[in-house]
Design a protein around this motif. Structure first.
Motif, PDB file in Angstrom:
ATOM      1  N   LYS A   1      -7.148  -9.856   0.458  1.00 47.22           N
ATOM      2  CA  LYS A   1      -5.764  -9.566   0.142  1.00 47.22           C
ATOM      3  C   LYS A   1      -5.615  -8.084  -0.192  1.00 47.22           C
ATOM      4  CE  LYS A   1      -4.769 -14.170  -1.775  1.00 47.22           C
ATOM      5  NZ  LYS A   1      -4.346 -14.914  -2.986  1.00 47.22           N
ATOM      6  N   VAL A   2      -4.404  -7.558  -0.028  1.00 45.84           N
ATOM      7  CA  VAL A   2      -4.122  -6.163  -0.354  1.00 45.84           C
ATOM      8  C   VAL A   2      -3.271  -6.103  -1.619  1.00 45.84           C
ATOM      9  CG1 VAL A   2      -2.990  -4.034   0.404  1.00 45.84           C
ATOM     10  CG2 VAL A   2      -4.262  -5.426   2.044  1.00 45.84           C
ATOM     11  N   GLU A   3      -3.732  -5.321  -2.575  1.00 46.23           N
ATOM     12  CA  GLU A   3      -2.977  -5.090  -3.815  1.00 46.23           C
ATOM     13  C   GLU A   3      -2.550  -3.623  -3.839  1.00 46.23           C
ATOM     14  OE1 GLU A   3      -3.717  -4.636  -8.627  1.00 46.23           O
ATOM     15  OE2 GLU A   3      -5.213  -5.675  -7.402  1.00 46.23           O
ATOM     16  N   PHE A   4      -1.249  -3.386  -3.820  1.00 47.14           N
ATOM     17  CA  PHE A   4      -0.746  -2.011  -3.865  1.00 47.14           C
ATOM     18  C   PHE A   4      -0.626  -1.561  -5.316  1.00 47.14           C
ATOM     19  CE2 PHE A   4       0.841  -3.566   0.261  1.00 47.14           C
ATOM     20  CZ  PHE A   4       0.275  -2.603   1.072  1.00 47.14           C
ATOM     21  N   VAL A   5      -1.243  -0.414  -5.599  1.00 42.92           N
ATOM     22  CA  VAL A   5      -1.266   0.132  -6.960  1.00 42.92           C
ATOM     23  C   VAL A   5      -0.383   1.380  -6.984  1.00 42.92           C
ATOM     24  CG1 VAL A   5      -2.713   1.054  -8.802  1.00 42.92           C
ATOM     25  CG2 VAL A   5      -3.625  -0.714  -7.257  1.00 42.92           C
ATOM     26  N   PRO A   6       0.745   1.349  -7.693  1.00 36.76           N
ATOM     27  CA  PRO A   6       1.624   2.525  -7.739  1.00 36.76           C
ATOM     28  C   PRO A   6       0.931   3.713  -8.399  1.00 36.76           C
ATOM     29  CG  PRO A   6       2.784   0.549  -8.476  1.00 36.76           C
ATOM     30  CD  PRO A   6       1.323   0.197  -8.401  1.00 36.76           C
ATOM     31  N   THR A   7       1.107   4.880  -7.812  1.00 39.67           N
ATOM     32  CA  THR A   7       0.630   6.131  -8.390  1.00 39.67           C
ATOM     33  C   THR A   7       1.673   7.196  -8.088  1.00 39.67           C
ATOM     34  OG1 THR A   7      -1.264   7.659  -8.514  1.00 39.67           O
ATOM     35  CG2 THR A   7      -0.739   6.771  -6.351  1.00 39.67           C
ATOM     36  N   ALA A   8       1.379   8.448  -8.393  1.00 40.36           N
ATOM     37  CA  ALA A   8       2.299   9.555  -8.112  1.00 40.36           C
ATOM     38  C   ALA A   8       1.461  10.768  -7.754  1.00 40.36           C
ATOM     39  CB  ALA A   8       3.184   9.842  -9.321  1.00 40.36           C
ATOM     40  N   TRP A   9       2.043  11.694  -6.993  1.00 42.88           N
ATOM     41  CA  TRP A   9       1.269  12.854  -6.552  1.00 42.88           C
ATOM     42  C   TRP A   9       0.665  13.641  -7.702  1.00 42.88           C
ATOM     43  CZ3 TRP A   9      -0.053  12.225  -1.836  1.00 42.88           C
ATOM     44  CH2 TRP A   9       0.814  11.623  -0.914  1.00 42.88           C
ATOM     45  N   PRO A  10       1.401  13.910  -8.806  1.00 45.50           N
ATOM     46  CA  PRO A  10       0.790  14.693  -9.886  1.00 45.50           C
ATOM     47  C   PRO A  10      -0.379  13.990 -10.585  1.00 45.50           C
ATOM     48  CG  PRO A  10       3.187  14.730 -10.054  1.00 45.50           C
ATOM     49  CD  PRO A  10       2.838  13.677  -9.058  1.00 45.50           C
ATOM     50  N   GLN A  11      -0.423  12.654 -10.528  1.00 47.36           N
ATOM     51  CA  GLN A  11      -1.472  11.930 -11.251  1.00 47.36           C
ATOM     52  C   GLN A  11      -2.441  11.192 -10.326  1.00 47.36           C
ATOM     53  OE1 GLN A  11       1.442   9.299 -13.254  1.00 47.36           O
ATOM     54  NE2 GLN A  11       0.246   7.554 -12.506  1.00 47.36           N
ATOM     55  N   MET A  12      -2.286  11.376  -9.023  1.00 48.79           N
ATOM     56  CA  MET A  12      -3.144  10.643  -8.086  1.00 48.79           C
ATOM     57  C   MET A  12      -4.624  10.941  -8.311  1.00 48.79           C
ATOM     58  SD  MET A  12      -3.219  10.628  -3.901  1.00 48.79           S
ATOM     59  CE  MET A  12      -1.680   9.736  -3.699  1.00 48.79           C
ATOM     60  N   MET A  13      -4.964  12.205  -8.541  1.00 45.62           N
ATOM     61  CA  MET A  13      -6.359  12.574  -8.758  1.00 45.62           C
ATOM     62  C   MET A  13      -6.926  11.853  -9.985  1.00 45.62           C
ATOM     63  SD  MET A  13      -8.888  14.573  -7.581  1.00 45.62           S
ATOM     64  CE  MET A  13      -8.250  16.068  -6.806  1.00 45.62           C
ATOM     65  N   LYS A  14      -6.168  11.836 -11.086  1.00 45.41           N
ATOM     66  CA  LYS A  14      -6.642  11.169 -12.306  1.00 45.41           C
ATOM     67  C   LYS A  14      -6.785   9.668 -12.088  1.00 45.41           C
ATOM     68  CE  LYS A  14      -4.828  14.530 -15.634  1.00 45.41           C
ATOM     69  NZ  LYS A  14      -3.899  14.757 -16.775  1.00 45.41           N
ATOM     70  N   ASP A  15      -5.831   9.074 -11.380  1.00 46.75           N
ATOM     71  CA  ASP A  15      -5.914   7.640 -11.102  1.00 46.75           C
ATOM     72  C   ASP A  15      -7.104   7.330 -10.207  1.00 46.75           C
ATOM     73  OD1 ASP A  15      -3.683   7.220 -12.623  1.00 46.75           O
ATOM     74  OD2 ASP A  15      -2.299   6.977 -10.942  1.00 46.75           O
ATOM     75  N   PHE A  16      -7.377   8.204  -9.255  1.00 48.27           N
ATOM     76  CA  PHE A  16      -8.529   8.026  -8.370  1.00 48.27           C
ATOM     77  C   PHE A  16      -9.826   8.085  -9.182  1.00 48.27           C
ATOM     78  CE2 PHE A  16     -11.797   9.383  -5.401  1.00 48.27           C
ATOM     79  CZ  PHE A  16     -11.520   8.659  -4.250  1.00 48.27           C
ATOM     80  N   GLU A  17      -9.931   9.091 -10.045  1.00 50.12           N
ATOM     81  CA  GLU A  17     -11.136   9.246 -10.865  1.00 50.12           C
ATOM     82  C   GLU A  17     -11.305   8.084 -11.840  1.00 50.12           C
ATOM     83  OE1 GLU A  17     -12.107  13.842 -11.540  1.00 50.12           O
ATOM     84  OE2 GLU A  17     -10.078  13.339 -12.178  1.00 50.12           O
ATOM     85  N   ALA A  18     -10.194   7.491 -12.271  1.00 48.78           N
ATOM     86  CA  ALA A  18     -10.244   6.350 -13.186  1.00 48.78           C
ATOM     87  C   ALA A  18     -10.520   5.038 -12.450  1.00 48.78           C
ATOM     88  CB  ALA A  18      -8.928   6.243 -13.955  1.00 48.78           C
ATOM     89  N   ASP A  19     -10.721   5.121 -11.134  1.00 53.93           N
ATOM     90  CA  ASP A  19     -11.047   3.954 -10.311  1.00 53.93           C
ATOM     91  C   ASP A  19      -9.941   2.893 -10.371  1.00 53.93           C
ATOM     92  OD1 ASP A  19     -12.488   2.428  -8.538  1.00 53.93           O
ATOM     93  OD2 ASP A  19     -13.831   1.587 -10.058  1.00 53.93           O
ATOM     94  N   LYS A  20      -8.698   3.344 -10.318  1.00 52.39           N
ATOM     95  CA  LYS A  20      -7.583   2.394 -10.327  1.00 52.39           C
ATOM     96  C   LYS A  20      -7.351   1.781  -8.950  1.00 52.39           C
ATOM     97  CE  LYS A  20      -5.085   4.222 -14.313  1.00 52.39           C
ATOM     98  NZ  LYS A  20      -3.772   4.695 -14.842  1.00 52.39           N
ATOM     99  N   PHE A  21      -7.927   2.396  -7.912  1.00 49.09           N
ATOM    100  CA  PHE A  21      -7.808   1.832  -6.577  1.00 49.09           C
ATOM    101  C   PHE A  21      -9.029   2.203  -5.751  1.00 49.09           C
ATOM    102  CE2 PHE A  21      -4.797   5.377  -7.288  1.00 49.09           C
ATOM    103  CZ  PHE A  21      -5.411   6.391  -6.570  1.00 49.09           C
ATOM    104  N   ASP A  22      -9.244   1.445  -4.688  1.00 48.48           N
ATOM    105  CA  ASP A  22     -10.392   1.668  -3.809  1.00 48.48           C
ATOM    106  C   ASP A  22     -10.104   2.727  -2.757  1.00 48.48           C
ATOM    107  OD1 ASP A  22     -11.939  -0.628  -4.896  1.00 48.48           O
ATOM    108  OD2 ASP A  22     -10.316  -1.799  -3.990  1.00 48.48           O
ATOM    109  N   ILE A  23      -8.836   2.826  -2.383  1.00 50.12           N
ATOM    110  CA  ILE A  23      -8.444   3.721  -1.301  1.00 50.12           C
ATOM    111  C   ILE A  23      -7.015   4.195  -1.554  1.00 50.12           C
ATOM    112  CG2 ILE A  23      -7.709   1.722   0.075  1.00 50.12           C
ATOM    113  CD1 ILE A  23      -8.480   3.282   2.601  1.00 50.12           C
ATOM    114  N   ALA A  24      -6.754   5.458  -1.269  1.00 54.78           N
ATOM    115  CA  ALA A  24      -5.394   6.003  -1.374  1.00 54.78           C
ATOM    116  C   ALA A  24      -4.840   6.144   0.036  1.00 54.78           C
ATOM    117  CB  ALA A  24      -5.397   7.344  -2.097  1.00 54.78           C
ATOM    118  N   MET A  25      -3.644   5.593   0.235  1.00 57.04           N
ATOM    119  CA  MET A  25      -2.979   5.662   1.527  1.00 57.04           C
ATOM    120  C   MET A  25      -1.525   6.044   1.285  1.00 57.04           C
ATOM    121  SD  MET A  25      -4.632   2.155   3.194  1.00 57.04           S
ATOM    122  CE  MET A  25      -4.111   2.449   4.885  1.00 57.04           C
TER     123      MET A  25
END
Length: 262
Positions: free
Chosen positions: A79-103
């Protein structure tokens, strides 16, 4: 002494056994983890049409990369779970492992490459202006744009703002937080132009026919590529790259692309 040696041998054997069990219980890779979990977590800003758009009323994502994410999930069998993020915080969310892939129209940058891996590029483009159609003759080059009195509008935290800060010195750079309605600011005269990805200028030109015009999208100011930004896992990257290769060869990528860009 013999008893002590025997005890040590038993403990050593037990430790090896525990390590073996632990190793077999843990996923060997992020790819294995996603398959075991049964869910692919996809980070998306939801504010970059036609790649991704979040309807805040329904909570539903739509767009080119939403359809691509669904196709990737189907290929993985999860299944696909979409995790909301924003451009200013995308890097921090990525580093915090909030998602497997950013698209969602993510551009390849070296800063992002330091933190993860990029898939095979899905699109080649660059930054180009979009302005009111009546003004296109005024803003063909960076020299035309970078003059006192020109109002360049940007969304915060992404490659658009970075490009503007690096290249615009004399003109005004106006930061506008809502990337969904930012083009309306140009249409109604509260800003003169925006410099953004060529694909977005083409799409916004379609949404504002006769009002907003993309300028030389086939000859952008710089070179850029879009891809999918992955947590650092080689098996996952290999899978995504192979999936993209098959999609591009069997026509499924082209079919999704045509829905949103043609």
């Amino acid at each position: 002494m013999k008893g002590l040696k025997a005890s040590i041998s038993v403990l050593a054997a037990a430790a090896v056994c525990l390590l073996s069990v632990s190793a077999s219980a843990e996923p060997a890779s992020r790819l294995d983890e996603i398959i075991q979990r049964g869910t692919l977590r996809v980070g998306m800003t939801g504010d970059y049409r036609p790649f991704t758009y979040l309807d805040k009323t329904t909570g539903q994502f739509t767009g080119f990369d939403v359809d691509m994410a669904d196709a990737l999930g189907k290929a993985l069998g999860v299944k696909v779970e979409f995790v909301p993020t924003a451009w200013p915080q995308m890097m921090k969310d990525f580093e915090a492992d909030k998602f497997d892939i950013a698209m969602g129209g993510v551009s390849i940058t070296l800063d992002r490459q330091k933190k993860g891996l990029f898939s095979t590029p899905i699109m080649r483009e660059g930054k180009t202006p979009i302005a009111r159609c009546a003004d296109t003759g005024k803003y063909q080059t960076l020299a035309d744009i970078d003059k006192p009195g020109t109002r360049v509008i940007v969304n915060p935290g992404g490659t658009n703002e970075r490009f503007a800060r690096a290249n615009i010195k004399a003109a005004e750079v106006k930061v506008y937080n809502d990337n969904v309605t930012i083009f309306d600011e140009i249409a109604k005269g509260d800003a003169d132009l925006m410099i953004t990805d060529a694909s977005e200028t083409r799409y916004q030109q379609k949404l504002h026919p006769g009002v907003l015009c993309a300028m030389h999208p086939d000859k952008p100011f710089d070179f850029a590529e879009k891809a999918y930004w992955l947590q650092r896992d080689v098996p996952l990257k290999d899978f995504v790259d192979q999936w993209l290769h098959i999609s591009m060869e069997n026509g499924s990528f082209k079919k999704i692309y045509a829905t949103w860009f043609e």
